[in-house]
Enzyme design. Sequence first.
Site, PDB file in Angstrom:
ATOM      1  N   HIS A 163      57.575 -20.457  47.511  1.00  0.00           N
ATOM      2  CA  HIS A 163      58.097 -19.841  46.282  1.00  0.00           C
ATOM      3  C   HIS A 163      57.744 -20.718  45.071  1.00  0.00           C
ATOM      4  CE1 HIS A 163      61.254 -17.968  49.097  1.00  0.00           C
ATOM      5  NE2 HIS A 163      60.572 -16.947  48.619  1.00  0.00           N
ATOM      6  N   SER A 179      60.775 -18.202  54.492  1.00  0.00           N
ATOM      7  CA  SER A 179      62.194 -18.559  54.587  1.00  0.00           C
ATOM      8  C   SER A 179      62.692 -18.338  56.010  1.00  0.00           C
ATOM      9  CB  SER A 179      63.020 -17.705  53.618  1.00  0.00           C
ATOM     10  OG  SER A 179      62.621 -17.941  52.295  1.00  0.00           O
ATOM     11  N   LYS A 235      69.474  -7.299  54.205  1.00  0.00           N
ATOM     12  CA  LYS A 235      69.211  -8.436  55.094  1.00  0.00           C
ATOM     13  C   LYS A 235      70.472  -9.276  55.201  1.00  0.00           C
ATOM     14  CE  LYS A 235      64.301  -9.364  54.177  1.00  0.00           C
ATOM     15  NZ  LYS A 235      63.422 -10.342  53.516  1.00  0.00           N
ATOM     16  N   ARG A 258      50.698 -14.306  51.148  1.00  0.00           N
ATOM     17  CA  ARG A 258      50.300 -15.428  52.001  1.00  0.00           C
ATOM     18  C   ARG A 258      49.121 -15.041  52.882  1.00  0.00           C
ATOM     19  NH1 ARG A 258      56.362 -15.980  53.929  1.00  0.00           N
ATOM     20  NH2 ARG A 258      55.828 -13.806  54.126  1.00  0.00           N
TER      21      ARG A 258
HETATM   22  O1  PNS Z   1      61.972 -11.897  49.440  1.00  0.00           O
HETATM   23  P1  PNS Z   1      61.980 -10.488  49.935  1.00  0.00           P
HETATM   24  O2  PNS Z   1      63.135 -10.275  50.893  1.00  0.00           O
HETATM   25  O3  PNS Z   1      60.649 -10.081  50.515  1.00  0.00           O
HETATM   26  O4  PNS Z   1      62.226  -9.538  48.645  1.00  0.00           O
HETATM   27  C1  PNS Z   1      62.332  -8.138  48.776  1.00  0.00           C
HETATM   28  C2  PNS Z   1      62.929  -7.532  47.480  1.00  0.00           C
HETATM   29  C3  PNS Z   1      64.243  -8.181  47.147  1.00  0.00           C
HETATM   30  C4  PNS Z   1      61.962  -7.757  46.338  1.00  0.00           C
HETATM   31  C5  PNS Z   1      63.116  -6.005  47.732  1.00  0.00           C
HETATM   32  O5  PNS Z   1      63.880  -5.820  48.878  1.00  0.00           O
HETATM   33  C6  PNS Z   1      63.775  -5.304  46.552  1.00  0.00           C
HETATM   34  O6  PNS Z   1      63.151  -5.057  45.550  1.00  0.00           O
HETATM   35  N1  PNS Z   1      65.089  -4.970  46.673  1.00  0.00           N
HETATM   36  C7  PNS Z   1      65.845  -4.304  45.650  1.00  0.00           C
HETATM   37  C8  PNS Z   1      66.000  -2.799  45.943  1.00  0.00           C
HETATM   38  C9  PNS Z   1      64.749  -2.043  45.590  1.00  0.00           C
HETATM   39  O7  PNS Z   1      64.339  -1.935  44.453  1.00  0.00           O
HETATM   40  N2  PNS Z   1      64.113  -1.471  46.615  1.00  0.00           N
HETATM   41  C10 PNS Z   1      62.938  -0.635  46.474  1.00  0.00           C
HETATM   42  C11 PNS Z   1      61.650  -1.427  46.451  1.00  0.00           C
HETATM   43  S1  PNS Z   1      60.348  -0.323  46.826  1.00  0.00           S
END
Ligand code: PNS
Length: 166
Positions: free
Chosen positions: A22, A133, A46, A95
């Site tokens: 990150h 993570s 999650k 990545r």
């Molecule tokens: O670090 P991560 O877990 O890969 O991040 C994923 C994240 C938080 C960016 C994604 O789950 C998200 O945007 N969540 C908020 C809800 C949302 O907008 N979902 C639709 C995305 S298509």
Amino acid sequence: MSQHKKTIAIYPGSFDPMTNGHLDIIERSVHLFDEVVLAVAQDNNKESLFGLEERMTMMRESTAGYENVSVEVFGGLLIHYAKQKGAAAIIRGLRAVSDFEYEFQMALMNRRLDSGVETVFLMTSAENAFISSTMIKQVATLGGEIRGMVPPAVERRLADRFKGGK
Ligand code: PNS
């Protein structure tokens, strides 16, 4: 004369916990955007190891050296939050090829919901490309060495959590 409008980018994620991967993306982002907002998602389906506040504290400690980086939490849809912040871009780190399918789908969904915010993919350096993570948590839980893969603020808290190699 036209005035330069500040370009704001949102770097969203679970950050459970923040890793050097990150930080690698943040280091690249601060040179491209005027402001980078690290946005921790409240709703990501999650289960997390660290609570929101603790995650944000670790992120603030780890990015204290950057003047144009801030840490916030957001609920609901990322695209709504990005719009409300006046962001020009959403940053995601890539990545490996395996990340691509999920990221591609998410970027297109966000574009469909609002085409005014562009998703920008940045690549980590090769040395950080294997860090996630999820793996960090697994290694730390089972008593493995995570030094050099996470910022010191995270290393300390993981050590506190899993004292005695458990
Ligand atoms: O670090 P991560 O877990 O890969 O991040 C994923 C994240 C938080 C960016 C994604 O789950 C998200 O945007 N969540 C908020 C809800 C949302 O907008 N979902 C639709 C995305 S298509």
